[in-house]
Enzyme design. Sequence first.
Site, short mmCIF file in Angstrom:
data_model
loop_
_atom_site.label_atom_id
_atom_site.label_comp_id
_atom_site.label_asym_id
_atom_site.label_seq_id
_atom_site.Cartn_x
_atom_site.Cartn_y
_atom_site.Cartn_z
N PRO A 48 0.81 -1.22 0.00
CA PRO A 48 0.00 0.00 0.00
C PRO A 48 0.84 1.27 0.00
CG PRO A 48 0.08 -0.94 2.22
CD PRO A 48 0.82 -1.90 1.32
N ASP A 87 -2.18 2.94 2.21
CA ASP A 87 -1.65 3.12 3.56
C ASP A 87 -2.16 4.46 4.07
OD1 ASP A 87 -0.21 2.80 5.84
OD2 ASP A 87 1.67 2.31 4.85
N TRP A 543 4.12 0.80 9.80
CA TRP A 543 4.79 -0.33 9.17
C TRP A 543 4.25 -1.66 9.70
CZ3 TRP A 543 7.10 0.41 4.85
CH2 TRP A 543 7.73 1.63 4.58
N GLN A 579 12.58 -0.57 0.52
CA GLN A 579 11.66 -1.44 1.27
C GLN A 579 12.33 -2.68 1.84
OE1 GLN A 579 8.73 -0.41 2.10
NE2 GLN A 579 9.06 1.44 0.89
N TRP A 583 8.80 -2.42 4.01
CA TRP A 583 7.71 -3.38 3.83
C TRP A 583 8.20 -4.81 3.74
CZ3 TRP A 583 5.02 -5.37 -0.94
CH2 TRP A 583 3.77 -5.94 -0.63
N LYS A 616 17.80 14.00 -5.85
CA LYS A 616 16.48 13.47 -5.55
C LYS A 616 15.43 14.38 -6.18
CE LYS A 616 13.57 12.03 -1.67
NZ LYS A 616 13.46 11.95 -0.19
N LYS A 619 9.65 18.50 -5.67
CA LYS A 619 8.61 19.40 -6.19
C LYS A 619 9.01 20.85 -6.03
CE LYS A 619 4.64 16.32 -5.41
NZ LYS A 619 3.37 16.14 -4.69
#
Length: 779
Positions: A48, A87, A543, A579, A583, A616, A619
Amino acid sequence: MSSLPPALNFAETEEEICKQWKEQDSFRQQDKLAEERGDEEFVFFDGPPFATGLPHYGHILAGTIKDTVTRYAAMTGKRVERRAGWDCHGLPVEQEIDKMLNIKYREQVLEMGIDKYNTTCRSIVSRYTKEWETTVTRLGRWIDFENDYKTMDLPFMESVWWVFSQLWEKDMVYQGFKVMPYSTGCSTVLSNSEASQNYKDVSDPAVVVSFPIVDDDDFKGVSFIAWTTTPWTLPSNLALCVNPKLEYVQLLDKKSGNRYIMGKSRLCQIYPAMNKKKWKPAMAEELYEIEKTMLGAELKGKRYQPLFDYFAGPSEYFQVLTDSYVTDDAGTGVVHQAPAFGEDDFRVCMANGVIHKGDDSFPCPVDAGGLFTNDITIAKGVYVKDADNILIADIKERGRLVQKDSLVHSYPFCWRSETPLIYKTVNSWFVKVEEIRDQMVDHNKNIHWVPGHVGKVRFNNWCKDARDWAISRSRFWGTPLPIWTNEDFTECICIGSIAQLEELTGTKVTDLHREFIDHLEIPSQKNPDGPKLKRVDEVFDCWFESGSMPYAQKHYPFENKESFEKGFPADFIAEGLDQTRGWFYSLMVLSTALFGKQAMNNVIVNGLVLAQDGKKMSKSLKNYPDPTIVINKYGADALRMYLINSPVVRAEELKFKEAGVLGVIKEMFLPLYNAFRFFLQNMERWESETDRKFAPSLEKVRSTTNATDIWISAATQELIKFVHEEMAAYRLYTVLPALVSYVTQLTNWYVRLNRERLKGLEGEGSEAYEKRKQPTGPV
């Protein structure tokens, strides 16, 4: 059949296809047919994403990998359930709300009311999910949004409670004090994986301070000197630590006349000239004189005068301890110990009886927001990092400052609030991961990782060194911990279902969020006349919720018990490299603890998509093109192919270039389109009234002796075989290059070499030419 146009707008054509898919309900029709046929199930878990923004290139990449694998599975006769998931809880959502409502402290939420705060959190989740659906659908991904799962839904939350209750019954849960990475910006602990996500180079003050030895005539007038880059921790000092095997010296500083004890190999810290090329041993005579030499073990138990007098304590305070974690690669070889703010400090002080297990009365004068409490009078209400200069000035005024400098080093920041992390002793609920980490390492051997080194090295090492997992957060928007207890924690009850909570409280429960259950009390099960049990304050780390996803998305074990157990572990999952500590890890911990197996059999790990300049994507910096603009300009397929046919599918980095998407159009799509258009034009001509009788028969085509026909046919069959083999091994990074190579051979060589022959115009002597010379009617 009508001819294709000379040029094709790929983006517009994709939109037409998406429209047709929607009108014909193609995705669900495919699932329906697979179910009717009784196709073998291919189990896919979709991790998610946080529902707090629009999809970026990282989401697009992961979604494309998932769509590619699950489409292939469906096209090769498998039934694939593809549920979207969200999530919805945790810091990402709360931070958005805090910005919106200008909330900076926990007390502001309590004044506002948890019910109003959580209602606002819920609204922001609903706002983004529809926008995600629009973008993901336009990308051509087939995924079920109507039957999605959300971590904030009641069935999902109930299953999370069940997962936790199983750990509780297995005695894998405990409450304890530990030094944890702590975000002052979010007022909560972070997991070790979260703490490692966002390091920045910063300049911090580096000071050396003195600790005069007391009650020892042999060291009268002598001080230990310790170095630290966190002056704000000095008011909480309870001990000093030296390495028992290192050599230490007592020296006379000839400039100040002071006598210090420090590591012999660290004299260069106090006398920087020793680090320069011109330094000669004879120069030391002008700076210092070594009066004694000793091992660190000889210093154990020496007592010293505290730097501040804020905390009087037991006799165990303010003495020298020994531990091998003290090194001689920096500082003075003497480390000041503030057990409330250092993991090693806490461990060493606990091992030497300075502090005691279960006792949290030792000094920790920093509140949830990172502000000094009233205990530290000269800096009360000041943020710890801002208090450094105040404390240094006070230390200097009292003659305890030996050296002041600055150090540029890599320092962890909160990945959400962008505030510097501190390490702080907190009271948390932990899962005993250290007890099962050997099992996790063994289960990892059963997983097929792509690329392999991620599983064999990165994930394996993370599991091998796993620590107990702090799963509680002092926050509001999340699944509450289902623990009810009395004030002294002598009676604790863990609730594993809504039915159990209703039975024990006598209250109908329709929602498990804090505002609906915090007021519920449970009568003591030990003493009918005793005080009622109340729920603990914390909520789960999000998590823990995402790691519970395989069970909670099906509301296991309350529903779908048979279908879940039949399809566990999953055949396939895919997410980014980060992850491995997120996750993937939480899945492994819970599946090992609950079922004694891994949660997945095959994993594709993608790397990070960076901006073209290698930074990275941001925005605020606007250093990358808007995905929507790129899709509308070049089409989703070009973007998908650019991402899949790149190093990022091998868990490496990709510097995103819009020119790369255009390159897919030029080098792949246009040649293939033109070749197909050329094929259709000639096929239509052969099928026309005048030329149909001259068209070669299918049997003739199959029995061709033309070398290029045989070559391209063999290449086609080899490609088909290769694709099946590589897709079965989940190596997407080999499939696309093979396809690109094949299209290049087809368009640049086969069509070019056979253009005239395919038109039937190779000239006299050709079969086509001879047929065309024959009269078509009576002479």
